[in-house]
Scaffold this motif. Structure first.
Motif, PDB file in Angstrom:
ATOM      1  N   ALA A  94       0.149 -14.766  -6.778  1.00 63.75           N
ATOM      2  CA  ALA A  94       0.403 -15.296  -8.116  1.00 63.75           C
ATOM      3  C   ALA A  94       1.151 -14.279  -8.967  1.00 63.75           C
ATOM      4  CB  ALA A  94      -0.921 -15.685  -8.782  1.00 63.75           C
ATOM      5  N   GLU A  95       0.767 -13.016  -8.841  1.00 62.85           N
ATOM      6  CA  GLU A  95       1.456 -11.940  -9.557  1.00 62.85           C
ATOM      7  C   GLU A  95       2.922 -11.861  -9.142  1.00 62.85           C
ATOM      8  OE1 GLU A  95       2.314  -8.616 -11.853  1.00 62.85           O
ATOM      9  OE2 GLU A  95       0.389  -9.650 -11.862  1.00 62.85           O
ATOM     10  N   ALA A  96       3.182 -11.999  -7.833  1.00 66.16           N
ATOM     11  CA  ALA A  96       4.558 -11.944  -7.336  1.00 66.16           C
ATOM     12  C   ALA A  96       5.381 -13.104  -7.883  1.00 66.16           C
ATOM     13  CB  ALA A  96       4.566 -11.963  -5.812  1.00 66.16           C
ATOM     14  N   GLY A  97       4.784 -14.300  -7.947  1.00 63.67           N
ATOM     15  CA  GLY A  97       5.488 -15.445  -8.509  1.00 63.67           C
ATOM     16  C   GLY A  97       5.792 -15.259  -9.984  1.00 63.67           C
ATOM     17  N   ALA A  98       4.812 -14.766 -10.732  1.00 61.97           N
ATOM     18  CA  ALA A  98       5.018 -14.522 -12.162  1.00 61.97           C
ATOM     19  C   ALA A  98       6.091 -13.467 -12.395  1.00 61.97           C
ATOM     20  CB  ALA A  98       3.700 -14.089 -12.815  1.00 61.97           C
ATOM     21  N   GLN A  99       6.073 -12.418 -11.573  1.00 60.23           N
ATOM     22  CA  GLN A  99       7.066 -11.363 -11.731  1.00 60.23           C
ATOM     23  C   GLN A  99       8.471 -11.860 -11.398  1.00 60.23           C
ATOM     24  OE1 GLN A  99       6.366  -8.352 -13.126  1.00 60.23           O
ATOM     25  NE2 GLN A  99       8.612  -8.242 -13.220  1.00 60.23           N
ATOM     26  N   ALA A 100       8.582 -12.698 -10.361  1.00 64.40           N
ATOM     27  CA  ALA A 100       9.885 -13.257 -10.005  1.00 64.40           C
ATOM     28  C   ALA A 100      10.446 -14.088 -11.158  1.00 64.40           C
ATOM     29  CB  ALA A 100       9.772 -14.103  -8.742  1.00 64.40           C
ATOM     30  N   LEU A 101       9.611 -14.911 -11.773  1.00 69.66           N
ATOM     31  CA  LEU A 101      10.069 -15.714 -12.906  1.00 69.66           C
ATOM     32  C   LEU A 101      10.422 -14.825 -14.095  1.00 69.66           C
ATOM     33  CD1 LEU A 101       7.603 -18.749 -12.821  1.00 69.66           C
ATOM     34  CD2 LEU A 101      10.064 -18.800 -12.395  1.00 69.66           C
ATOM     35  N   SER A 102       9.624 -13.795 -14.317  1.00 71.62           N
ATOM     36  CA  SER A 102       9.907 -12.863 -15.400  1.00 71.62           C
ATOM     37  C   SER A 102      11.250 -12.171 -15.197  1.00 71.62           C
ATOM     38  CB  SER A 102       8.784 -11.823 -15.508  1.00 71.62           C
ATOM     39  OG  SER A 102       9.026 -10.903 -16.541  1.00 71.62           O
ATOM     40  N   ASN A 103      11.543 -11.846 -13.940  1.00 76.89           N
ATOM     41  CA  ASN A 103      12.818 -11.178 -13.634  1.00 76.89           C
ATOM     42  C   ASN A 103      14.015 -12.076 -13.893  1.00 76.89           C
ATOM     43  OD1 ASN A 103      11.385  -8.920 -12.842  1.00 76.89           O
ATOM     44  ND2 ASN A 103      11.526  -9.349 -10.656  1.00 76.89           N
ATOM     45  N   PHE A 104      13.807 -13.385 -13.820  1.00 80.25           N
ATOM     46  CA  PHE A 104      14.905 -14.313 -14.112  1.00 80.25           C
ATOM     47  C   PHE A 104      15.301 -14.256 -15.582  1.00 80.25           C
ATOM     48  CE2 PHE A 104      13.323 -17.316 -10.511  1.00 80.25           C
ATOM     49  CZ  PHE A 104      13.870 -16.469  -9.564  1.00 80.25           C
ATOM     50  N   GLY A 105      14.363 -13.825 -16.430  1.00 76.28           N
ATOM     51  CA  GLY A 105      14.663 -13.650 -17.855  1.00 76.28           C
ATOM     52  C   GLY A 105      14.848 -14.946 -18.613  1.00 76.28           C
ATOM     53  N   ASN A 106      14.115 -15.993 -18.222  1.00 74.62           N
ATOM     54  CA  ASN A 106      14.286 -17.305 -18.863  1.00 74.62           C
ATOM     55  C   ASN A 106      13.232 -17.574 -19.924  1.00 74.62           C
ATOM     56  OD1 ASN A 106      16.557 -18.007 -17.337  1.00 74.62           O
ATOM     57  ND2 ASN A 106      15.312 -18.804 -15.663  1.00 74.62           N
ATOM     58  N   GLY A 107      13.114 -16.707 -20.897  1.00 73.12           N
ATOM     59  CA  GLY A 107      12.224 -16.951 -22.027  1.00 73.12           C
ATOM     60  C   GLY A 107      10.755 -16.754 -21.710  1.00 73.12           C
ATOM     61  N   VAL A 108       9.909 -17.480 -22.444  1.00 69.64           N
ATOM     62  CA  VAL A 108       8.465 -17.307 -22.347  1.00 69.64           C
ATOM     63  C   VAL A 108       7.972 -17.680 -20.946  1.00 69.64           C
ATOM     64  CG1 VAL A 108       8.099 -17.714 -24.788  1.00 69.64           C
ATOM     65  CG2 VAL A 108       7.985 -19.643 -23.187  1.00 69.64           C
ATOM     66  N   LEU A 109       6.838 -17.078 -20.556  1.00 72.23           N
ATOM     67  CA  LEU A 109       6.240 -17.335 -19.255  1.00 72.23           C
ATOM     68  C   LEU A 109       4.904 -18.055 -19.466  1.00 72.23           C
ATOM     69  CD1 LEU A 109       6.175 -16.996 -16.186  1.00 72.23           C
ATOM     70  CD2 LEU A 109       5.289 -14.682 -16.526  1.00 72.23           C
ATOM     71  N   ILE A 110       4.781 -19.221 -18.862  1.00 73.63           N
ATOM     72  CA  ILE A 110       3.592 -20.064 -19.002  1.00 73.63           C
ATOM     73  C   ILE A 110       2.981 -20.283 -17.630  1.00 73.63           C
ATOM     74  CG2 ILE A 110       2.746 -22.341 -19.702  1.00 73.63           C
ATOM     75  CD1 ILE A 110       5.130 -22.457 -21.667  1.00 73.63           C
ATOM     76  N   LEU A 111       1.663 -20.229 -17.545  1.00 74.63           N
ATOM     77  CA  LEU A 111       0.954 -20.522 -16.309  1.00 74.63           C
ATOM     78  C   LEU A 111       0.309 -21.901 -16.417  1.00 74.63           C
ATOM     79  CD1 LEU A 111      -0.900 -17.155 -15.534  1.00 74.63           C
ATOM     80  CD2 LEU A 111       1.395 -17.879 -14.829  1.00 74.63           C
TER      81      LEU A 111
END
Length: 274
Positions: A94-111
């Motif tokens: 889950a951490e790896a998925g969140a980090q990958a999305l964060s690296n995309f830089g597409n605004g806020v991160l929601i779970l």
């Protein structure tokens, strides 16, 4: 509801020597407003809910979000067998998925988590300060509760086959002694069972606003008392929690159940906030 337009990309995420399959849905007709990581329910609940989750994910993506549907270690199309899974590995996934999305830089991160995935999402949100919001669909309150429900499948199968049925105490005794159990075609490892049993929502503090949604048969029901206790505990710690009860079938347990449109609409309203 018309699911709108979105692109869908399938790929693998590699970390800790493991390969995790994911689908990434992105809007076609609008700018990306944020990113959403979906964390799935446990075992057969994941397979039975896939069509509901996929339909909702398309709606969310068409509304302007990048949505990642992630298969965890030993589940779905991810690498490894179910017997290889552990709660700590799933947290790393889950951490790896969140980090990958964060690296995309597409605004806020929601779970967004369903059932056991909701418990996993809350634990991840406690670790990551960049999580903006949580959407919890009918969360499992603790991992031991989920394992107990899973073990009942073994007992039911034994009764149908007219073989000796195992009670809860004996099954847990086998797991705690280090023996794996075959449950409905899944090899449940003692590591996964014991680690999951320690995970409890009441012991966690998400650190961001929460939308808690439960689905039930009553036309005008409310959250269960144990759920309300967790919500009250979080609110006492200063966490903003909104709750919603929606009538409907437990689609994570029933094969080929239809889409719950009130749930879908409520979720779309949640993602329409900026």
């Amino acid at each position: 509801m018309n699911p709108g337009k979105c692109s869908i990309k399938a790929d693998f995420l590699e970390h800790h020597g493991r390969k995790l399959f994911y689908l990434l849905l992105e809007p076609i007709d609008s700018d990306v407003q944020g990113s959403v990581l979906f964390l799935p329910p446990f075992a057969e609940e994941m397979h039975r809910s896939r069509h509901v989750v996929a339909c909702q994910a398309r709606e969310i993506a068409a509304a302007g979000y990048s949505v990642m549907l992630l298969d965890l270690t030993g589940c779905g199309d991810a690498g490894g067998d179910f017997s290889d899974a552990s709660w700590q590995k799933w947290l790393q996934d889950a951490e790896a998925g969140a980090q990958a999305l964060s690296n995309f830089g597409n605004g806020v991160l929601i779970l967004w988590g369903l059932r056991l995935g909701a418990l996993l999402a809350v634990e991840l949100a406690q670790k990551r300060p960049d999580i903006a919001r949580l959407l919890l669909w009918h969360p499992v309150l603790n991992g031991e509760q989920q394992i107990d429900q899973f073990l009942r499948l073994r007992t039911a199968a034994a009764a149908i086959a007219n073989t000796s049925a195992f009670d809860r105490r004996s099954l847990w005794s086998e797991l705690r002694s280090g023996r794996s159990l075959d449950v409905a075609g899944y090899e449940l490892s003692p590591v996964l069972a014991v680690e999951m049993a320690r995970a409890r929502l009441s012991d966690l503090t998400p650190g961001c606003p929460v939308r808690w949604v439960e689905v039930g048969a009553a036309s005008a029901g409310t959250l269960s008392i144990p759920s309300e206790n967790v919500v009250a505990h979080w609110r006492a710690q200063g966490i903003g929690v909104e709750t919603k009860y929606i009538q409907g079938d437990p689609f994570w347990r029933i094969a080929e159940v239809g889409i719950n449109h009130p749930l879908q609409l409520d979720t779309q309203r949640f993602f329409s906030r900026r």
